[in-house]
Enzyme design. Structure first.
Site, PDB file in Angstrom:
ATOM      1  N   ILE A   1      -5.171  12.311  -7.114  1.00 57.85           N
ATOM      2  CA  ILE A   1      -5.449  12.622  -5.710  1.00 57.85           C
ATOM      3  C   ILE A   1      -4.359  13.501  -5.126  1.00 57.85           C
ATOM      4  O   ILE A   1      -4.626  14.521  -4.483  1.00 57.85           O
ATOM      5  CB  ILE A   1      -5.596  11.329  -4.888  1.00 57.85           C
TER       6      ILE A   1
ATOM      7  N   ASP B   1       7.318  12.817  -7.107  1.00 53.34           N
ATOM      8  CA  ASP B   1       6.741  11.830  -8.017  1.00 53.34           C
ATOM      9  C   ASP B   1       7.615  11.760  -9.260  1.00 53.34           C
ATOM     10  O   ASP B   1       7.519  12.610 -10.150  1.00 53.34           O
ATOM     11  CB  ASP B   1       5.308  12.206  -8.405  1.00 53.34           C
TER      12      ASP B   1
ATOM     13  N   ALA C   1      -3.572   5.653   1.167  1.00 54.69           N
ATOM     14  CA  ALA C   1      -3.215   4.971  -0.074  1.00 54.69           C
ATOM     15  C   ALA C   1      -3.493   3.477   0.056  1.00 54.69           C
ATOM     16  O   ALA C   1      -4.525   2.983  -0.398  1.00 54.69           O
ATOM     17  CB  ALA C   1      -1.743   5.233  -0.400  1.00 54.69           C
ATOM     18  N   ARG C   2      -2.575   2.756   0.708  1.00 56.63           N
ATOM     19  CA  ARG C   2      -2.729   1.329   0.981  1.00 56.63           C
ATOM     20  C   ARG C   2      -1.971   1.033   2.269  1.00 56.63           C
ATOM     21  O   ARG C   2      -0.922   1.621   2.545  1.00 56.63           O
ATOM     22  CB  ARG C   2      -2.156   0.470  -0.161  1.00 56.63           C
TER      23      ARG C   2
ATOM     24  N   GLU D   1      -5.039  -4.489  14.379  1.00 58.95           N
ATOM     25  CA  GLU D   1      -5.277  -4.724  15.796  1.00 58.95           C
ATOM     26  C   GLU D   1      -4.426  -3.821  16.678  1.00 58.95           C
ATOM     27  O   GLU D   1      -4.890  -3.273  17.678  1.00 58.95           O
ATOM     28  CB  GLU D   1      -4.992  -6.190  16.137  1.00 58.95           C
TER      29      GLU D   1
ATOM     30  N   HIS E   1     -11.624   2.460   6.264  1.00 58.78           N
ATOM     31  CA  HIS E   1     -11.480   2.481   4.804  1.00 58.78           C
ATOM     32  C   HIS E   1     -12.563   3.350   4.146  1.00 58.78           C
ATOM     33  O   HIS E   1     -13.318   2.900   3.280  1.00 58.78           O
ATOM     34  CB  HIS E   1     -11.516   1.056   4.230  1.00 58.78           C
TER      35      HIS E   1
ATOM     36  N   GLY F   1     -11.987   6.095   2.320  1.00 59.12           N
ATOM     37  CA  GLY F   1     -11.443   6.946   1.267  1.00 59.12           C
ATOM     38  C   GLY F   1     -12.415   7.351   0.181  1.00 59.12           C
ATOM     39  O   GLY F   1     -12.557   8.533  -0.131  1.00 59.12           O
TER      40      GLY F   1
END
Length: 396
Positions: free
Chosen positions: A154, A173, A236-237, A265, A278, A280
């Site tokens: 990605i 990276d 990502a997360r 929230e 979400h 993605g």
């Protein structure tokens, strides 16, 4: 002929499922003793692992919903599908950059409220539109710098697309693979630290898994390194960003916007945050691609013992030798395992035609093609070796 029972714990794209030969695979949601499990988002952490289970394949990249370490200890590989949804996520990241740069999300809300809440129309609407648009003035992307953390499937696509849009792109990276390096545009500058990337980037986008080393990767100290008016994009997360630190930086004006795919929230109602539900990998193409990849990897393992894209075992792929029987063996990564395994084969009068063994962390996996009859007792003899976790004869 062996029939493998496959349990699906989520709706898996039929484009993927139809690749399974129904003479070899029995597929269903209610399979009492599955050889394989196909899953998307179902939580397997509380699942009792059936003794029949050989492998788990997730139609997606993240495996947080799967007890990866517990399955590794049982000799059960977990497959994922890195790159299958890469284009879908890339497009969402580019959209997020434009949403942030031009304040499109909040501008659209403003316009909708003029009509839906205030009931404006005609010339009165035109006047209010012209009067209010200044508050949504943004910036253009060419000339800005984008920092990409994580140059996997990605991240590489995002970096290349951003460069094509005129941004200066920096990448970080430390585990960049040769394959991804070849695909990365030579115009992407690779930096040697996360701190350098933050200090030189107007926008930051994250493409890393959520592990101990990446949790809270975006924190107050690193945000402070960014130029005034920076943008953070997180597809990502959720846990890789310290959201409290981001919201504080938005409140002070140090950050211009935060665009993410993980509602909370506090974040969902902040005026400088764009939170998506979400999305993605939520395209038909991505779901099909993930299903195809997951199904193919699971089938290749069940039929031939090959391991591709496993998150808990090394990649081991070996062409089958005609006229032989294949044996697959999982073991702890400790000395003299290969010697003990080949000794058992020799004692059984089996000639090794082809052999490969690879290790990853605490575990290793062996594929061996042997000439001669593989009797049932051979499995018990191999399992008697200290450190061997699982062994199976692959007969198809």
């Amino acid at each position: 002929m062996t029939t493998f029972h496959i349990q699906t714990l989520n709706a898996i794209s039929p484009v993927g499922l139809q690749r399974l030969d129904r003479e070899l695979f029995d597929i269903g949601t209610d399979i009492p003793e599955p050889r394989g499990i196909l899953v998307r988002s179902a939580d397997l952490h509380s699942m009792d692992v059936p003794p029949s289970l050989y492998a788990v394949a997730r139609a997606g990249a993240g495996t947080n919903n799967i007890p990866v370490a517990r399955l590794a200890a049982l000799g059960i590989p977990v497959f994922n599908t890195p790159g299958a949804n890469a284009n879908a996520v890339k497009e969402l990241v580019i959209a997020g950059m434009l949403l942030a740069a031009r304040n499109l999300y909040h501008a659209a809300d403003y316009t909708r409220d003029l009509v839906a809440e205030k009931g404006l129309a005609g010339k009165e609407l035109d006047v209010q539109v012209e009067a209010g648009k200044k508050q949504f003035a943004g910036f253009e992307l060419p000339g800005k710098s984008l920092g990409v953390i994580g140059l996997g499937a990605i991240g590489v696509l995002v970096a290349n697309a951003a460069h094509a849009l005129g941004l200066k792109v920096l990448g970080y990276d430390p585990a960049l693979t040769i394959k991804n390096a070849w695909q990365l545009s030579p115009n992407v500058e690779q930096v040697t630290s996360v701190e350098e990337l933050f200090s030189r980037s107007d926008m930051i986008t994250l493409h890393v898994p959520l592990v101990d080393g990446t949790r809270g990767l975006v924190n107050a100290e690193r945000i402070a390194l960014m130029p005034q008016g920076g943008v953070v994009l997180n597809f990502a997360r959720g846990g890789v960003v310290d959201e409290a630190a981001v919201l504080q930086a938005l409140d002070t004006g140090h950050l211009h916007a935060y665009v993410n795919d993980f509602p909370s929230e506090s974040g969902a109602v902040h005026p400088r945050v764009v939170t998506l539900p979400h999305l993605g990998a939520s395209t038909g193409e991505a779901e099909d691609n993930c299903a195809i990849m997951a199904v193919d990897q699971l089938a290749d393992y069940l039929l031939h013992g090959n391991i591709r894209n496993s998150v808990n075992f090394p990649e081991v792929v070996m062409a089958r030798t005609p006229g032989t029987t294949r044996v697959g063996i999982f073991n702890e990564n400790k000395p003299n395992m290969i010697g003990q395994i080949t000794a058992v084969l020799a004692d059984a009068g089996l000639n090794v035609a082809e052999f490969t063994n690879k290790s990853q962390g605490d575990y290793a996996y062996t594929l061996v093609d042997v000439e001669g009859e593989v009797r049932d007792e051979l499995k018990e003899q191999i399992l008697a070796i200290d450190g061997v976790i699982r062994a199976r004869k692959i007969e198809t």
